[in-house]
Design a protein around this motif. Structure first.
Motif, mmCIF file in Angstrom:
data_model
loop_
_atom_site.group_PDB
_atom_site.id
_atom_site.type_symbol
_atom_site.label_atom_id
_atom_site.label_comp_id
_atom_site.label_asym_id
_atom_site.label_seq_id
_atom_site.Cartn_x
_atom_site.Cartn_y
_atom_site.Cartn_z
ATOM 1 N N GLU A 21 -7.680 9.000 0.482
ATOM 2 C CA GLU A 21 -6.676 8.530 1.447
ATOM 3 C C GLU A 21 -5.490 7.562 1.466
ATOM 4 N N ALA A 22 -4.113 7.769 1.832
ATOM 5 C CA ALA A 22 -3.829 6.395 1.866
ATOM 6 C C ALA A 22 -3.902 5.634 3.314
ATOM 7 N N ARG A 23 -4.581 4.279 2.865
ATOM 8 C CA ARG A 23 -4.777 3.974 4.081
ATOM 9 C C ARG A 23 -3.369 2.788 4.146
ATOM 10 N N ILE A 24 -2.798 2.532 5.389
ATOM 11 C CA ILE A 24 -1.687 1.674 5.699
ATOM 12 C C ILE A 24 -2.412 0.421 6.610
ATOM 13 N N SER A 25 -1.850 -0.632 6.716
ATOM 14 C CA SER A 25 -1.972 -2.003 6.659
ATOM 15 C C SER A 25 -0.201 -2.758 7.414
ATOM 16 N N TRP A 26 -0.033 -2.345 8.184
ATOM 17 C CA TRP A 26 1.524 -2.965 8.971
ATOM 18 C C TRP A 26 1.359 -4.682 9.605
ATOM 19 N N GLY A 81 4.674 -3.166 5.135
ATOM 20 C CA GLY A 81 3.150 -3.081 5.272
ATOM 21 C C GLY A 81 3.132 -3.167 3.806
ATOM 22 N N THR A 82 1.543 -2.914 3.845
ATOM 23 C CA THR A 82 1.078 -2.654 2.630
ATOM 24 C C THR A 82 0.192 -1.684 2.263
ATOM 25 N N TRP A 83 -0.493 -0.891 1.725
ATOM 26 C CA TRP A 83 -0.960 0.347 1.560
ATOM 27 C C TRP A 83 -1.959 0.244 -0.144
ATOM 28 N N SER A 84 -3.020 1.074 0.071
ATOM 29 C CA SER A 84 -3.970 1.391 -0.585
ATOM 30 C C SER A 84 -4.431 2.259 -0.946
ATOM 31 N N TYR A 85 -5.646 3.143 -1.648
ATOM 32 C CA TYR A 85 -6.089 4.562 -1.872
ATOM 33 C C TYR A 85 -7.158 4.121 -1.736
ATOM 34 N N GLU A 111 5.037 2.191 -5.357
ATOM 35 C CA GLU A 111 4.268 2.582 -6.789
ATOM 36 C C GLU A 111 3.211 1.004 -6.689
ATOM 37 N N ASN A 112 3.925 0.032 -6.060
ATOM 38 C CA ASN A 112 3.336 -0.846 -6.307
ATOM 39 C C ASN A 112 2.949 -1.597 -5.008
ATOM 40 N N GLY A 113 2.363 -0.635 -3.969
ATOM 41 C CA GLY A 113 1.283 -0.757 -2.986
ATOM 42 C C GLY A 113 1.980 -1.507 -2.270
ATOM 43 N N GLN A 114 3.728 -1.272 -1.766
ATOM 44 C CA GLN A 114 4.380 -2.185 -0.542
ATOM 45 C C GLN A 114 4.422 -1.038 0.487
ATOM 46 N N ALA A 115 4.557 -0.881 1.982
ATOM 47 C CA ALA A 115 5.190 -0.007 2.530
ATOM 48 C C ALA A 115 6.550 -0.582 3.613
#
Length: 164
Positions: free
Chosen positions: A116-121, A108-112, A94-98
């Motif tokens: 869609e979910a975009r994840i940056s590792w 990584g972090t992710w954003s909506y 929920e906090n944007g961590q992945a």
């Protein structure tokens, strides 16, 4: 002619929305939609803020609508494939961590963004989990590529609490 114009406008807006949400319009300015009204004024909406769009004609309640998954839909554990028969687990918090279980595990972090979910590792790779038709897919991009480039691989994505 007066009755044809609203139908034409509704059809044009529908086509714009479909190409934008389906990823067909992959430009760097694809984070918002601009509506131009009859009197010429414009209003811009961030795609990340839009959950549903409805197009009505002749004042009837029935029309065409587009539903986007909500941000909360992506929170949780996902089993994702690489298109080559390998599966991995991505966890989106929920906090944007992945995190994932690829190799020794990655953070990584992710954003909506735009439904869609975009994840940056941290290792430079980045992924998208996106609803396509009635299922979800994972699109992977190598370091140096952007989310607008062709993906390096595409595989199925299933939220672990969903039936497969």
């Amino acid at each position: 002619m007066r009755t044809a114009y609203p139908r034409f406008l509704a059809a044009a807006l529908f086509l714009l929305a479909v190409t934008t949400f389906a990823g067909a319009a992959s430009t760097s300015n694809a984070d918002s939609i601009v509506i131009t009204f009859k009197d010429g004024h414009q209003q811009t909406f961030a795609l990340a803020d839009i959950v549903r769009m409805e197009f009505r004609s002749s004042g009837k309640a029935s029309g065409t609508s587009i539903d986007l998954p909500t941000r909360s839909r992506y929170v949780g554990k996902w089993t994702v494939g690489d298109g080559q028969g390998h599966n991995y687990v991505f966890t989106l918090e929920e906090n944007g961590q992945a995190s994932n279980n690829v190799g020794s595990g990655n953070h990584g972090t992710w954003s909506y963004v735009a439904g869609e979910a975009r994840i940056s590792w941290d290792n430079g790779w980045h992924d998208i989990i996106r609803r396509v038709d009635m299922k979800y897919l994972k699109f992977a991009f190598t370091p140096g590529k952007s989310f607008d480039d062709e993906p390096s691989n595409v595989g199925d994505a299933h939220k672990n609490s969903d039936p497969i």
